[in-house]
Design a protein around this motif. Sequence first.
Motif, PDB file in Angstrom:
ATOM      1  N   PRO A 191     -14.416  40.074  47.254  1.00 29.36           N
ATOM      2  CA  PRO A 191     -14.791  40.375  48.640  1.00 29.36           C
ATOM      3  C   PRO A 191     -13.844  39.737  49.647  1.00 29.36           C
ATOM      4  CG  PRO A 191     -16.282  38.740  47.711  1.00 29.36           C
ATOM      5  CD  PRO A 191     -15.359  39.151  46.603  1.00 29.36           C
ATOM      6  N   GLU A 192     -13.296  40.600  50.503  1.00 20.77           N
ATOM      7  CA  GLU A 192     -12.406  40.184  51.584  1.00 20.77           C
ATOM      8  C   GLU A 192     -11.339  39.222  51.063  1.00 20.77           C
ATOM      9  OE1 GLU A 192     -12.720  41.873  54.119  1.00 20.77           O
ATOM     10  OE2 GLU A 192     -11.239  40.937  55.400  1.00 20.77           O
TER      11      GLU A 192
ATOM     12  N   LEU B 190      -7.904  37.598  50.774  1.00 14.86           N
ATOM     13  CA  LEU B 190      -6.756  37.336  51.643  1.00 14.86           C
ATOM     14  C   LEU B 190      -5.667  36.607  50.850  1.00 14.86           C
ATOM     15  CD1 LEU B 190      -8.669  36.045  54.813  1.00 14.86           C
ATOM     16  CD2 LEU B 190      -7.895  38.383  54.338  1.00 14.86           C
TER      17      LEU B 190
ATOM     18  N   LEU C 116     -12.430  35.325  51.510  1.00 15.15           N
ATOM     19  CA  LEU C 116     -13.055  34.812  52.733  1.00 15.15           C
ATOM     20  C   LEU C 116     -14.574  34.955  52.661  1.00 15.15           C
ATOM     21  CD1 LEU C 116     -12.695  33.742  55.630  1.00 15.15           C
ATOM     22  CD2 LEU C 116     -12.519  36.099  56.392  1.00 15.15           C
ATOM     23  N   ALA C 117     -15.045  36.062  52.123  1.00 14.53           N
ATOM     24  CA  ALA C 117     -16.488  36.290  52.083  1.00 14.53           C
ATOM     25  C   ALA C 117     -17.181  35.312  51.137  1.00 14.53           C
ATOM     26  CB  ALA C 117     -16.774  37.727  51.669  1.00 14.53           C
TER      27      ALA C 117
ATOM     28  N   LYS D 276     -26.170  34.836  50.373  1.00 14.48           N
ATOM     29  CA  LYS D 276     -25.165  33.862  50.787  1.00 14.48           C
ATOM     30  C   LYS D 276     -25.234  33.650  52.299  1.00 14.48           C
ATOM     31  CE  LYS D 276     -22.018  35.084  47.040  1.00 14.48           C
ATOM     32  NZ  LYS D 276     -20.780  35.799  46.660  1.00 14.48           N
TER      33      LYS D 276
ATOM     34  N   PHE E 279     -23.365  33.359  55.980  1.00 11.89           N
ATOM     35  CA  PHE E 279     -22.184  33.858  56.688  1.00 11.89           C
ATOM     36  C   PHE E 279     -22.259  33.392  58.143  1.00 11.89           C
ATOM     37  CE2 PHE E 279     -23.262  36.809  53.339  1.00 11.89           C
ATOM     38  CZ  PHE E 279     -22.060  36.974  52.691  1.00 11.89           C
TER      39      PHE E 279
ATOM     40  N   VAL F 293     -15.358  37.704  61.448  1.00 15.81           N
ATOM     41  CA  VAL F 293     -15.237  36.386  60.818  1.00 15.81           C
ATOM     42  C   VAL F 293     -13.802  35.890  60.974  1.00 15.81           C
ATOM     43  CG1 VAL F 293     -15.504  35.106  58.663  1.00 15.81           C
ATOM     44  CG2 VAL F 293     -17.008  37.046  59.163  1.00 15.81           C
ATOM     45  N   PRO F 294     -13.616  34.754  61.646  1.00 19.74           N
ATOM     46  CA  PRO F 294     -12.245  34.243  61.835  1.00 19.74           C
ATOM     47  C   PRO F 294     -11.567  33.968  60.495  1.00 19.74           C
ATOM     48  CG  PRO F 294     -13.835  33.021  63.160  1.00 19.74           C
ATOM     49  CD  PRO F 294     -14.628  33.877  62.234  1.00 19.74           C
TER      50      PRO F 294
ATOM     51  N   SER G 212     -11.726  39.106  60.105  1.00 18.48           N
ATOM     52  CA  SER G 212     -12.186  40.102  59.156  1.00 18.48           C
ATOM     53  C   SER G 212     -13.463  40.713  59.711  1.00 18.48           C
ATOM     54  CB  SER G 212     -12.471  39.470  57.795  1.00 18.48           C
ATOM     55  OG  SER G 212     -11.270  39.086  57.166  1.00 18.48           O
ATOM     56  N   THR G 213     -13.659  41.977  59.408  1.00 15.30           N
ATOM     57  CA  THR G 213     -14.830  42.675  59.924  1.00 15.30           C
ATOM     58  C   THR G 213     -15.788  43.001  58.788  1.00 15.30           C
ATOM     59  OG1 THR G 213     -13.454  43.678  61.645  1.00 15.30           O
ATOM     60  CG2 THR G 213     -15.591  44.702  61.221  1.00 15.30           C
ATOM     61  N   TYR G 214     -17.028  42.533  58.917  1.00 16.83           N
ATOM     62  CA  TYR G 214     -18.054  42.876  57.934  1.00 16.83           C
ATOM     63  C   TYR G 214     -19.090  43.770  58.624  1.00 16.83           C
ATOM     64  CZ  TYR G 214     -16.407  38.552  55.620  1.00 16.83           C
ATOM     65  OH  TYR G 214     -15.658  37.554  55.050  1.00 16.83           O
TER      66      TYR G 214
ATOM     67  N   LEU H 140     -23.741  40.412  49.781  1.00 16.23           N
ATOM     68  CA  LEU H 140     -22.454  41.094  49.934  1.00 16.23           C
ATOM     69  C   LEU H 140     -22.436  42.454  49.247  1.00 16.23           C
ATOM     70  CD1 LEU H 140     -19.734  38.340  49.408  1.00 16.23           C
ATOM     71  CD2 LEU H 140     -19.948  39.856  51.382  1.00 16.23           C
TER      72      LEU H 140
ATOM     73  N   THR I 291     -15.970  45.586  53.594  1.00 15.74           N
ATOM     74  CA  THR I 291     -16.978  44.570  53.281  1.00 15.74           C
ATOM     75  C   THR I 291     -18.198  44.778  54.164  1.00 15.74           C
ATOM     76  OG1 THR I 291     -15.185  43.035  52.786  1.00 15.74           O
ATOM     77  CG2 THR I 291     -17.370  42.082  53.039  1.00 15.74           C
TER      78      THR I 291
END
Lengths: 163, 254
Positions: free
Chosen positions: A94-95, A97, A144-145, B57, B59, B73-74, B86-88, B117, B124
């Motif tokens: 997930p995400e 990087l 990141l997630a 989880k 966030f 999310v930075p 990032s874009t969720y 998730l 995501t």
Amino acid sequence: MIHPLRQRHRHIIIALGILLPVAFAAGIAARKPLPEVNTLPDGISPPINLFAAEVWSREDLFYMSPVRIRLLREQSGTGKFAVTLAAAKDFVKPELLVYWLYGNPSVTNALPHNAILLGSFTAPQLPLPAVAEKTNGLLVLYSLADNQIVDVSKPIHLAGLSK
Amino acid sequence: MNDDFYIGWETSAAPRIGKFVRAVVLILFVASISLALAFAMVQRSIGVSVFEWGMVKNFSGVLKLEPYPHLLVPRPGATGTQNNFSTYYLVAPFKFGLDRKKLSTLDGKLVSLQGTLIYRGNQTMVEALPDSIKAADAESPMLTGEETIQLGRQTLTGEIVDSKCFFGVMNPGQLLPHRACAIRCISGGIPPVLLVRQTNGTAICLLLVSPAGQPVNQQVLDLVAEPVQITGEVERQDELLILRADPKTILRIK
């Protein structure tokens, strides 16, 4: 009395044995094709490949992940560097990087503060920072997630390649 | 003349019939196994997607409610040359989107939340527990990377899918076998996205909204899971691609 019935039964079975596969094949063939496009319009598609020359390609740089790294350069023997990462389809995090970490530090659980973000794992090309041409460094895969280091590469040496 | 006659209650069939049946059964067995294997091997891959069902989880990020709820999310270590966030996508449990009215006071603020998730490729999503979404104590980071980049008027061909199922909750969460589920999800507020497949096997997803940037869930229900062509204005917000189009102009491809 039973013989005509058995004959009819046989004919029905033979007819179904032929017709059902034909109907199934016809149904499959008649499905609408998936709409696919050859190229995406400008702006939506990833940026033009700026790094055209491949310096090397390796699959053994990450310890745990089956990731192929291609080191690219703007032109053969000169210019800035970039990397392209690729993995099998079932390598999904997930995400995910990608970071550059100069030197050869020991990376444990947390992402070091001096890690430089290169971009998303799925990006077509990830330009390396200028510092990468002067000192050794590592690539770090960071989810990141999950807030988790996925993998750290072996040291990468670009200094000898820089001109 | 062949007088062999099959009698069901006999212990064994007549020799010629028995031999014939054994041969036919053997041939059918081999043929059916071979056909099944061949048929399975030529099927398309359903893709790899993940729904971390049962794993809740934490966030945190900046909550944005337009056009659909999402969390920015930075990204640590961002230098400004790439997307800083990032874009969720954010959705509610089951077949529902998050209630934007209830969250309106948190729009643009740093929040913390709990959720599960869902991810596929670089997309995501978080199935958030609505009651867990709370304002965080810290100040919101500067949204320097959040400017909208206009990509112009484009005509795109693809399929409208419900993002939650396609990103991982159902697999395959696309095409006609999934149509009924997708309609229920989109009618419940799950963001509809246009899935544009490329011949090289990759695909992109564009969040589908009206020209004014409003949800179009109810207007596209009839077009879900079918090949469609959509013309509209495309824009990029960080990593989020958005397609602004009038649902009335969406063409169903015959």
